[in-house]
Every structure is written in structure tokens, then in C-alpha cells.
Scaffold this motif. Structure first.
Motif, short mmCIF file in Angstrom:
data_model
loop_
_atom_site.label_atom_id
_atom_site.label_comp_id
_atom_site.label_asym_id
_atom_site.label_seq_id
_atom_site.Cartn_x
_atom_site.Cartn_y
_atom_site.Cartn_z
N GLU A 182 7.92 23.73 -16.17
CA GLU A 182 8.98 23.96 -15.17
C GLU A 182 9.38 22.71 -14.40
O GLU A 182 10.53 22.58 -13.98
CB GLU A 182 8.52 25.04 -14.18
CG GLU A 182 8.27 26.40 -14.80
CD GLU A 182 9.51 26.99 -15.46
OE1 GLU A 182 10.63 26.75 -14.95
OE2 GLU A 182 9.37 27.67 -16.49
N LEU A 183 8.43 21.78 -14.20
CA LEU A 183 8.72 20.61 -13.38
C LEU A 183 9.08 19.39 -14.22
O LEU A 183 8.67 19.28 -15.38
CB LEU A 183 7.52 20.28 -12.49
CG LEU A 183 7.06 21.37 -11.52
CD1 LEU A 183 5.81 20.92 -10.77
CD2 LEU A 183 8.18 21.73 -10.54
N GLN A 184 9.80 18.47 -13.62
CA GLN A 184 10.14 17.21 -14.27
C GLN A 184 9.31 16.07 -13.67
O GLN A 184 9.17 15.99 -12.45
CB GLN A 184 11.64 16.90 -14.07
CG GLN A 184 12.56 17.84 -14.83
CD GLN A 184 12.37 17.77 -16.33
OE1 GLN A 184 12.26 16.68 -16.89
NE2 GLN A 184 12.34 18.93 -16.98
N GLU A 234 6.35 18.90 -4.66
CA GLU A 234 6.61 20.07 -5.51
C GLU A 234 5.38 20.88 -5.89
O GLU A 234 5.48 22.09 -6.13
CB GLU A 234 7.30 19.61 -6.80
CG GLU A 234 8.65 18.96 -6.55
CD GLU A 234 9.27 18.44 -7.83
OE1 GLU A 234 10.49 18.62 -8.00
OE2 GLU A 234 8.53 17.87 -8.66
N ILE A 235 4.22 20.24 -6.00
CA ILE A 235 3.04 20.95 -6.49
C ILE A 235 1.78 20.42 -5.84
O ILE A 235 1.62 19.21 -5.66
CB ILE A 235 2.94 20.83 -8.03
CG1 ILE A 235 1.75 21.66 -8.55
CG2 ILE A 235 2.86 19.37 -8.49
CD1 ILE A 235 1.77 21.88 -10.05
N ALA A 246 3.38 24.64 -14.84
CA ALA A 246 3.82 23.48 -14.05
C ALA A 246 4.45 22.42 -14.94
O ALA A 246 5.50 21.85 -14.62
CB ALA A 246 2.63 22.91 -13.29
N PHE A 272 3.29 15.66 -7.04
CA PHE A 272 4.42 15.71 -7.97
C PHE A 272 3.86 15.70 -9.38
O PHE A 272 2.68 15.39 -9.60
CB PHE A 272 5.34 14.49 -7.79
CG PHE A 272 6.09 14.45 -6.50
CD1 PHE A 272 7.28 15.14 -6.35
CD2 PHE A 272 5.60 13.71 -5.42
CE1 PHE A 272 7.97 15.11 -5.14
CE2 PHE A 272 6.29 13.66 -4.22
CZ PHE A 272 7.47 14.37 -4.08
N ASN A 303 4.66 24.76 -5.55
CA ASN A 303 3.73 25.36 -6.51
C ASN A 303 2.29 25.04 -6.15
O ASN A 303 1.97 23.91 -5.77
CB ASN A 303 4.04 24.85 -7.91
CG ASN A 303 5.44 25.18 -8.36
OD1 ASN A 303 5.73 26.32 -8.68
ND2 ASN A 303 6.32 24.18 -8.36
#
Length: 431
Positions: free
Chosen positions: A284-286, A235-236, A281, A181, A3
Motif C-alpha cells: 500500500e505504501l510508496q 505513515e507507519i 504495508a 516511512f 499504519n
């Protein structure tokens, strides 16, 4: 899929005029209207309008695949209303696409989170209400002034109902961990924390036009390759920067607009990358872990701390003197005084007093309208002294202050009457 989160800060301070010692108690207008209007006109022409026009074109072209976020300070919105309402209209067009998120912040772009929780919450509430009134949206994610963050500030933000917060991915708080992250607040894990990737952000914001940089020229393909070739599990990538990067800090001649126009297309065509807003973000993300920040950090200078604003005795004296007025401010109902109070808190005033002439001296000099930090300090304290006199008059604390306030009003009325009579005499003499 990795992302990409693009966020831009939009802020312009109300700059003070040269306010002399002999103006104290005599002249209560503090602002350099000419400079404020001329600076805004320049930045509007070089950055805000052309960049907004370009982004609108890209948002319409790529639709839901291209997304960005802004925070616009209340002080900037006040200036837009006063000098450039067309800038507000252009931001409305961006928001109306449905793919632009507006973030909350302090109305005054202030450092109040470091001093008083109640006043901090008041300013955040005022900013959110202003954003709702102008743009018709309610912010869900918070960014503090200059990305200033600590565990305690994060707790305060979560207590106001915000789902997430942006800050700097400073090396000294991350250690071996990556900023790429999603994290959470150490006190209240329900608050999600997005960390700026300062290397990739600063490649655009600071290094893009530097011909001495080993990676110059920075092409969109090279940049996208960097995004793709990060560690596989990351992830981001949070790309946070001043909006004035486009056209003002990085001039049009550097090719910055061509870079911005081509970048979304390159990212969207790459199957490994996608754009997200901060809210998306967070949803959707953990979080991979809590980020522990016991002492406040920021996105400023190499140290990523508060020394740009509170790094010397002058800055701390001005800061303490300003917020010593809070008890009376809470009793004040004079709108003119409250307006000046908002503008006195703008962090830029303390930035101008910085004596950091070494590692980041050039950056501080670029943004500073004063010749020296000492001149900035004296000017600010003169303004603050006059403001204090007015506040004491409006909210007297003792019998002595009440008597002084009454005398001040009597003198002011007599001065107005004298001026009126003098004007009448001149008019009679000219007949």
C-alpha cells in the motif's frame, strides 16, 4: 491514516550441556535436555500459551481490523515439536484467522548472511518450506536474525523473491530521517524495507515495568496519544519486539497483559490509526527513498551493530572456525551431523561469549546460562572440536583422514562389542 505494524520474534536456542575437553571424541551428544525443556516449559506457561490465547480472542473480536506478524525460528519450531506441540497448535489457530502473517528467516537463527550467500539461501529455503509444511502459508517478507541488515544482505533477500525486509531504524544510518516511512534497498530498490521505531517499541519491550522510568505507568491511552501525535506526514509505525516481552521479560504482575488486551481497542477506535501486516504495508505504501546501510546493523544494544555477537576475539575465532567447515558440510549426507550443524550456528552461542559488561551488561547477563563469556567460549569450542572430528570422519579429505576415519570406526565397533560382552557376562554372573 497512520499504519501500525506489530511484529514479534519467537526464538529459543538449543543450549549445550557442559561439554568437557575429555568428552571430545568420546561423547557426541551436546545438548542440555533438562535445561532446554525446563526453560521452554517456563516460557510456554508464562508467555506463549497465555499470549496466544489473548491474541486469538482479540483477533476474533476485532476481525480484519487487528493484524500482527510473527517470525518463528526453525530451531524454536524444533523445540516446540519436541517439548510443547500444543504451542504449535496455538500458533496455527492464530494463523488460521487470516490476520496473522508469518515471516521468513534463517532456519538456524544464524549469522550466516554475514559469511556465505549459498548457505544463507539454503537456510532461508529450509525455513520457508518448514513454515509451509506446518502452517500452510508461504512467507513473502523476510526478517534476518536479530534484524541484521545491510545493502548486500538486502540484495540477497530480493534475489530469493522476497518483497520486503524488516530491520532496525538505527539513528546512525537514518541521520535526520524518520523510521516511520517505507524505504527501499540501496542496491535493488524493488526490495522494500520496514524500519523499527525503536523508541516506541522499547517503551513496551524494555521500559514498561520499570517504576523508575519517567513515563511509568504506561497506559494504553498515553501510548495511543504518542502514536497519534507523531509528525503528521509519518505513515507507519513499526513496533518490533521479542514475543517473550509478554509474561517473561515483562511479568504478568506489571500489567502487560491488560495493556496488550486494551491496546487494539484503543487504536481501532481512533480514526487516525489502523493495523497493517508487513505485506500490506509494502503493497500500500510508496518508498520515500533508499536507505543506505553499507555496514551491517542489528536491533541489539545501544550501538545497533554486530558487537553483541562478533565484538571480541573469542567470538570471531569461534565464528571463523565454524564456517571454515562449510566445504565439507556441502559434501556431508549424515543427517545427525547436519542437524548438529544447524544448532551450532544459532546466534545465541556467540551472544553468550560477549564481553559487553558496560552499557548493555545487564541484558547480556539475563540471557546467559554461563557464568562467564570465557566459559561459554571454551564449552562451544569443545563441542565444535568434537563435531569437526566427526565431520572429518564422515567426509575425509586426505588419505590420512581416511585412515583415521577407518580406525575410528574399527575402534567404535570394538567398544560396542566389548560393552555387549560385558553385559552378557554380568547377566551370566547373576544367574
Amino acid at each position: 491514516m497512520r499504519n501500525i505494524c506489530f511484529y514479534f520474534q519467537v526464538h529459543q536456542p538449543f543450549r549445550f550441556r557442559r561439554y568437557r575437553f575429555f568428552d571430545i571424541g568420546q561423547d557426541h551428544y551436546y545438548y542440555d535436555d533438562y535445561t532446554n525443556e525446563s526453560v521452554l516449559d517456563k516460557v510456554k506457561t508464562k508467555c506463549y500459551l497465555p499470549t496466544n490465547q489473548l491474541l486469538l480472542k482479540l483477533l476474533k473480536k476485532h476481525k480484519d481490523k487487528f493484524k500482527i506478524a510473527f517470525s518463528i525460528s526453525g530451531v524454536a519450531l524444533d523445540q516446540f515439536k519436541l517439548y510443547a506441540p500444543e504451542v504449535i497448535d496455538s500458533f496455527k489457530e492464530l494463523v488460521d484467522t487470516g490476520n496473522v502473517e508469518l515471516l521468513a528467516e534463517t532456519y538456524s537463527h544464524s549469522l550466516v548472511a554475514l559469511k556465505d550467500e549459498k548457505e544463507f539461501k539454503n537456510q532461508v529455503k529450509q525455513h520457508a518450506e518448514t513454515v509451509k509444511e506446518i502452517f500452510g502459508v508461504k512467507p513473502k517478507v523476510f526478517r534476518n536474525t536479530e534484524l541484521i541488515y545491510s545493502d548486500e544482505i538486502g540484495r540477497m533477500v530480493k534475489s530469493m523473491g522476497y518483497e520486503g525486509m524488516l530491520t532496525e531504524g538505527a539513528k546512525h544510518i537514518l541521520g535526520w530521517k524518520s523510521p516511520d516511512f517505507l524505504y527501499c534497498n540501496a542496491i535493488d530498490p524493488k526490495l522494500k524495507v520496514l524500519l523499527k521505531n525503536f523508541t516506541l517499541s522499547d517503551d513496551i519491550a524494555f521500559r514498561f515495568g520499570n517504576k523508575g522510568w519517567c513515563e511509568w505507568p504506561l497506559t494504553t491511552q498515553k501510548y495511543v496519544d504518542w502514536l497519534v501525535n507523531l509528525e503528521r506526514k509519518e505513515e507507519i509505525v513499526n513496533l518490533f519486539m521479542d514475543y517473550e516481552t509478554f509474561g517473561e521479560h515483562q511479568w504478568k504482575e506489571t500489567g502487560i497483559f491488560e495493556f496488550l488486551e486494551d491496546l487494539p481497542d484503543k487504536i481501532i477506535k481512533n480514526k487516525a490509526l489502523q493495523f497493517v501486516t508487513p505485506s500490506e504495508a509494502i503493497k500500500e505504501l510508496q518508498p520515500v527513498s533508499a536507505v543506505h546501510v553499507p555496514n551491517p546493523i542489528s536491533w541489539a544494544d545501544e550501538e545497533r551493530d554486530l558487537t553483541a555477537w562478533l565484538g571480541n576475539e573469542m567470538q570471531n575465532e569461534a565464528f571463523e572456525k565454524l564456517y571454515s567447515l562449510l566445504p565439507k558440510i556441502r559434501q556431508c549426507e549424515d543427517e545427525k551431523l547436519l542437524k548438529d550443524w544447524r544448532y551450532l550456528q544459532v546466534s545465541d552461542h556467540f551472544y553468550y561469549m560477549s564481553t559487553k559488561f558496560f552499557s548493555d551488561g545487564e541484558v547480556h547477563a539475563y540471557f546467559n546460562p554461563y557464568e562467564t563469556p570465557y566459559e561459554a567460549f571454551i564449552n562451544y569450542m569443545n563441542v565444535l572440536s568434537d563435531f569437526t572430528l566427526r565431520l572429518n570422519s564422515a567426509v575425509p579429505e586426505s588419505n590420512l583422514e581416511q585412515e583415521l576415519a577407518n580406525l575410528s570406526r574399527i575402534i567404535e565397533k570394538k567398544e560396542k562389542k566389548i560393552k555387549k560382552l560385558e553385559k552378557q557376562l554380568k547377566t551370566s554372573a547373576n544367574k
